[in-house]
Write a protein that holds these residues in place. Structure first.
Motif, PDB file in Angstrom:
ATOM      1  N   LYS A 111       0.819  -1.203   0.000  1.00 36.54           N
ATOM      2  CA  LYS A 111       0.000   0.000   0.000  1.00 36.54           C
ATOM      3  C   LYS A 111       0.853   1.255   0.000  1.00 36.54           C
ATOM      4  CE  LYS A 111      -4.032  -1.986   2.231  1.00 36.54           C
ATOM      5  NZ  LYS A 111      -4.837  -2.012   3.433  1.00 36.54           N
ATOM      6  N   ALA A 112       2.027   1.225   0.602  1.00 40.01           N
ATOM      7  CA  ALA A 112       2.908   2.389   0.655  1.00 40.01           C
ATOM      8  C   ALA A 112       4.279   1.979   0.142  1.00 40.01           C
ATOM      9  CB  ALA A 112       3.000   2.914   2.085  1.00 40.01           C
ATOM     10  N   SER A 128      -2.906  11.366   9.004  1.00 37.17           N
ATOM     11  CA  SER A 128      -2.344  10.569   7.922  1.00 37.17           C
ATOM     12  C   SER A 128      -2.188  11.419   6.665  1.00 37.17           C
ATOM     13  CB  SER A 128      -3.248   9.380   7.597  1.00 37.17           C
ATOM     14  OG  SER A 128      -3.343   8.515   8.701  1.00 37.17           O
ATOM     15  N   GLN A 178      -1.398  10.677   2.708  1.00 36.11           N
ATOM     16  CA  GLN A 178      -1.326   9.590   1.736  1.00 36.11           C
ATOM     17  C   GLN A 178      -1.397  10.160   0.333  1.00 36.11           C
ATOM     18  OE1 GLN A 178      -4.633   7.058   2.548  1.00 36.11           O
ATOM     19  NE2 GLN A 178      -4.000   6.608   4.631  1.00 36.11           N
ATOM     20  N   GLU A 214       0.057   9.468  -4.113  1.00 36.70           N
ATOM     21  CA  GLU A 214       0.784   8.680  -5.100  1.00 36.70           C
ATOM     22  C   GLU A 214       1.551   9.597  -6.046  1.00 36.70           C
ATOM     23  OE1 GLU A 214      -0.020   5.128  -8.362  1.00 36.70           O
ATOM     24  OE2 GLU A 214      -1.674   5.947  -7.207  1.00 36.70           O
ATOM     25  N   SER A 230       2.619   4.592  -4.384  1.00 42.37           N
ATOM     26  CA  SER A 230       1.889   5.104  -3.225  1.00 42.37           C
ATOM     27  C   SER A 230       2.842   5.487  -2.105  1.00 42.37           C
ATOM     28  CB  SER A 230       0.930   4.031  -2.704  1.00 42.37           C
ATOM     29  OG  SER A 230       0.023   3.668  -3.708  1.00 42.37           O
ATOM     30  N   ALA A 233       2.782   7.002   2.223  1.00 42.40           N
ATOM     31  CA  ALA A 233       1.967   7.217   3.413  1.00 42.40           C
ATOM     32  C   ALA A 233       2.857   7.581   4.588  1.00 42.40           C
ATOM     33  CB  ALA A 233       1.158   5.962   3.740  1.00 42.40           C
ATOM     34  N   SER A 276       2.085   8.643   8.898  1.00 40.48           N
ATOM     35  CA  SER A 276       1.080   8.819   9.947  1.00 40.48           C
ATOM     36  C   SER A 276       1.751   9.346  11.206  1.00 40.48           C
ATOM     37  CB  SER A 276       0.386   7.490  10.263  1.00 40.48           C
ATOM     38  OG  SER A 276      -0.328   7.033   9.147  1.00 40.48           O
TER      39      SER A 276
END
Length: 148
Positions: A38-39, A78, A80, A82, A103, A105, A107
């Motif tokens: 995802k990241a 967060s 996030q 791309e 991607s 991210a 946090s």
């Protein structure tokens, strides 16, 4: 046969890259977990504090404003988004790509004295700036007990 010059630093970089991929958090035997997919990368971030607010600056060069999302949930801020890879053209050949694509991210756990409903964001020249205003903490309440 073509003779190439041996570069020990390139070999060392390759070994380090392979090592880093094998011991990344969230991986097992070099295989990426769902979280890591995802990241793909994390932008560099500076966090500073003044008497009245916190300031978070994230470097996002080459990222469109529309591809960035900032959210707060359960006292977690967060960031996030791309960064898209440039399309390779027929008459252009890439020899080295060192910038991260895909991607990203980041946090952050917010302190108790942040006003979550009043976060200001600005995005200019690849720099995301978030201003988080401080609020006074609620003072503990003392209740007197009368004994009869």
């Amino acid at each position: 046969m073509t003779i190439t010059r041996w570069n020990p630093f390139r070999e060392f970089e390759d070994i380090l890259d392979r090592y880093n991929r094998s011991v990344q958090p969230g991986t097992r035997n070099g295989e990426s977990s769902e979280l890591m997919r995802k990241a793909d990368w994390a932008p560099a971030v500076d966090v500073t504090e003044t008497k009245t607010d916190y300031l978070i600056k994230a470097e996002l060069p080459g990222v469109n404003k529309e591809d960035v999302k900032v959210s707060v949930e359960d006292n977690i801020l967060s960031i996030q988004g791309e960064r898209h890879l440039e399309k390779e053209e027929q008459d252009k050949k890439h020899h080295r790509i060192e910038r991260f694509y895909g991607s990203f991210a980041r946090s952050f756990q917010l302190p108790d004295n942040v006003d979550e409903n009043n976060i200001q964001a600005e995005y200019k020249d690849g720099l995301l700036t978030l201003k988080l205003n401080k609020v006074e903490k609620a003072q503990p309440k003392t209740i007197e007990i009368n004994l009869h």
